[in-house]
Design a protein around this motif. Structure first.
Motif, PDB file in Angstrom:
ATOM      1  N   ALA A  75     -14.812 -19.676   7.960  1.00 40.24           N
ATOM      2  CA  ALA A  75     -13.420 -19.224   8.002  1.00 40.24           C
ATOM      3  C   ALA A  75     -12.567 -19.969   6.984  1.00 40.24           C
ATOM      4  O   ALA A  75     -11.793 -19.353   6.236  1.00 40.24           O
ATOM      5  CB  ALA A  75     -12.851 -19.391   9.412  1.00 40.24           C
ATOM      6  N   VAL A  76     -12.699 -21.283   6.918  1.00 39.90           N
ATOM      7  CA  VAL A  76     -11.870 -22.052   5.985  1.00 39.90           C
ATOM      8  C   VAL A  76     -12.292 -21.790   4.542  1.00 39.90           C
ATOM      9  O   VAL A  76     -11.454 -21.754   3.640  1.00 39.90           O
ATOM     10  CB  VAL A  76     -11.854 -23.558   6.338  1.00 39.90           C
ATOM     11  CG1 VAL A  76     -13.107 -24.279   5.875  1.00 39.90           C
ATOM     12  CG2 VAL A  76     -10.615 -24.224   5.773  1.00 39.90           C
ATOM     13  N   ALA A  77     -13.580 -21.564   4.296  1.00 40.68           N
ATOM     14  CA  ALA A  77     -14.021 -21.241   2.932  1.00 40.68           C
ATOM     15  C   ALA A  77     -13.473 -19.891   2.488  1.00 40.68           C
ATOM     16  O   ALA A  77     -12.996 -19.747   1.356  1.00 40.68           O
ATOM     17  CB  ALA A  77     -15.545 -21.243   2.845  1.00 40.68           C
ATOM     18  N   LEU A  78     -13.509 -18.917   3.361  1.00 47.31           N
ATOM     19  CA  LEU A  78     -12.982 -17.598   3.008  1.00 47.31           C
ATOM     20  C   LEU A  78     -11.485 -17.659   2.729  1.00 47.31           C
ATOM     21  O   LEU A  78     -10.983 -17.002   1.807  1.00 47.31           O
ATOM     22  CB  LEU A  78     -13.265 -16.591   4.125  1.00 47.31           C
ATOM     23  CG  LEU A  78     -14.734 -16.224   4.322  1.00 47.31           C
ATOM     24  CD1 LEU A  78     -14.906 -15.374   5.574  1.00 47.31           C
ATOM     25  CD2 LEU A  78     -15.289 -15.510   3.108  1.00 47.31           C
ATOM     26  N   ARG A  79     -10.756 -18.471   3.480  1.00 46.92           N
ATOM     27  CA  ARG A  79      -9.306 -18.562   3.308  1.00 46.92           C
ATOM     28  C   ARG A  79      -8.934 -19.457   2.130  1.00 46.92           C
ATOM     29  O   ARG A  79      -8.179 -19.065   1.250  1.00 46.92           O
ATOM     30  CB  ARG A  79      -8.664 -19.098   4.593  1.00 46.92           C
ATOM     31  CG  ARG A  79      -7.180 -19.294   4.495  1.00 46.92           C
ATOM     32  CD  ARG A  79      -6.451 -17.976   4.461  1.00 46.92           C
ATOM     33  NE  ARG A  79      -5.023 -18.225   4.312  1.00 46.92           N
ATOM     34  CZ  ARG A  79      -4.227 -17.475   3.590  1.00 46.92           C
ATOM     35  NH1 ARG A  79      -4.680 -16.400   2.992  1.00 46.92           N
ATOM     36  NH2 ARG A  79      -2.969 -17.776   3.487  1.00 46.92           N
ATOM     37  N   ASP A  80      -9.452 -20.678   2.104  1.00 48.31           N
ATOM     38  CA  ASP A  80      -8.985 -21.671   1.145  1.00 48.31           C
ATOM     39  C   ASP A  80      -9.756 -21.675  -0.173  1.00 48.31           C
ATOM     40  O   ASP A  80      -9.224 -22.120  -1.183  1.00 48.31           O
ATOM     41  CB  ASP A  80      -9.041 -23.072   1.766  1.00 48.31           C
ATOM     42  CG  ASP A  80      -8.047 -23.237   2.905  1.00 48.31           C
ATOM     43  OD1 ASP A  80      -7.143 -22.381   3.039  1.00 48.31           O
ATOM     44  OD2 ASP A  80      -8.153 -24.216   3.663  1.00 48.31           O
TER      45      ASP A  80
END
Length: 176
Positions: free
Chosen positions: A134-139
């Motif tokens: 999730a954080v890789a996709l967002r950030d």
């Protein structure tokens, strides 16, 4: 001409259609390379991780069960292949070898941003997979919360919660 529907191509290719597989691999290559380039410090490693990812997609697609969106699965493969490429690069540095370490850390070859990405990869490897994704996709990939929710097939609130938790855990890991 419009871009091919990647999810539909993946469905058709997973049923054994080689033409659809070829179109799919060509269609997703730029996206996969973008993931790898953003995670790895140099272009050669990113290209290698991209090729490894595409090979994993081609080999694994017949077993892809569609429990998540194809892109979520593909991003997971790309992230894992990038981590593996990073680990391989690090494992070739002998412990205690100042000359080799100085060469690896040479600012003319490795930018501060790249070094930060390496630290981030280490920290992300310690997170639960759903938080790291999730954080890789967002950030890293700049996807919206809504896009991530669709990819993960969860409510947008769940995505926000996972990203918040991942950032909190990463902050602890990166400042330790």
């Amino acid at each position: 001409m419009h871009a091919p529907d990647v999810e539909e191509l993946a469905r058709v290719a997973s049923a054994g259609d080689l033409a659809a597989l070829n179109v799919l691999l060509v269609a997703v290559r730029p996206e996969v390379l973008r993931v790898c380039v953003r995670l790895l410090p140099n272009r050669e490693d990113a290209e290698e991780a991209c090729q490894d990812t595409l090979l994993a997609v081609a080999r694994g697609l017949p077993r892809f069960e569609g429990r998540s969106a194809f892109r979520t699965w593909m991003y997971r493969l790309a992230t894992n292949r990038s981590r593996s490429a990073y680990r391989r690069t690090r494992s070739h540095v002998p412990a205690g070898s100042d000359d080799v370490l100085a060469e690896v850390a040479d600012p003319r070859r490795t930018s501060m941003i790249a070094a930060t990405r390496l630290d981030l990869l280490d920290a992300m490897a310690q997170l639960r997979p759903e938080l790291a994704e999730a954080v890789a996709l967002r950030d890293v990939l700049d996807l919206s919360y809504a896009e991530i929710a669709v990819l993960h097939q969860v409510p947008e609130g769940t995505v926000k919660s996972r990203i918040h938790q991942a950032r909190r855990e990463l902050r602890k890991l990166l400042t330790a």
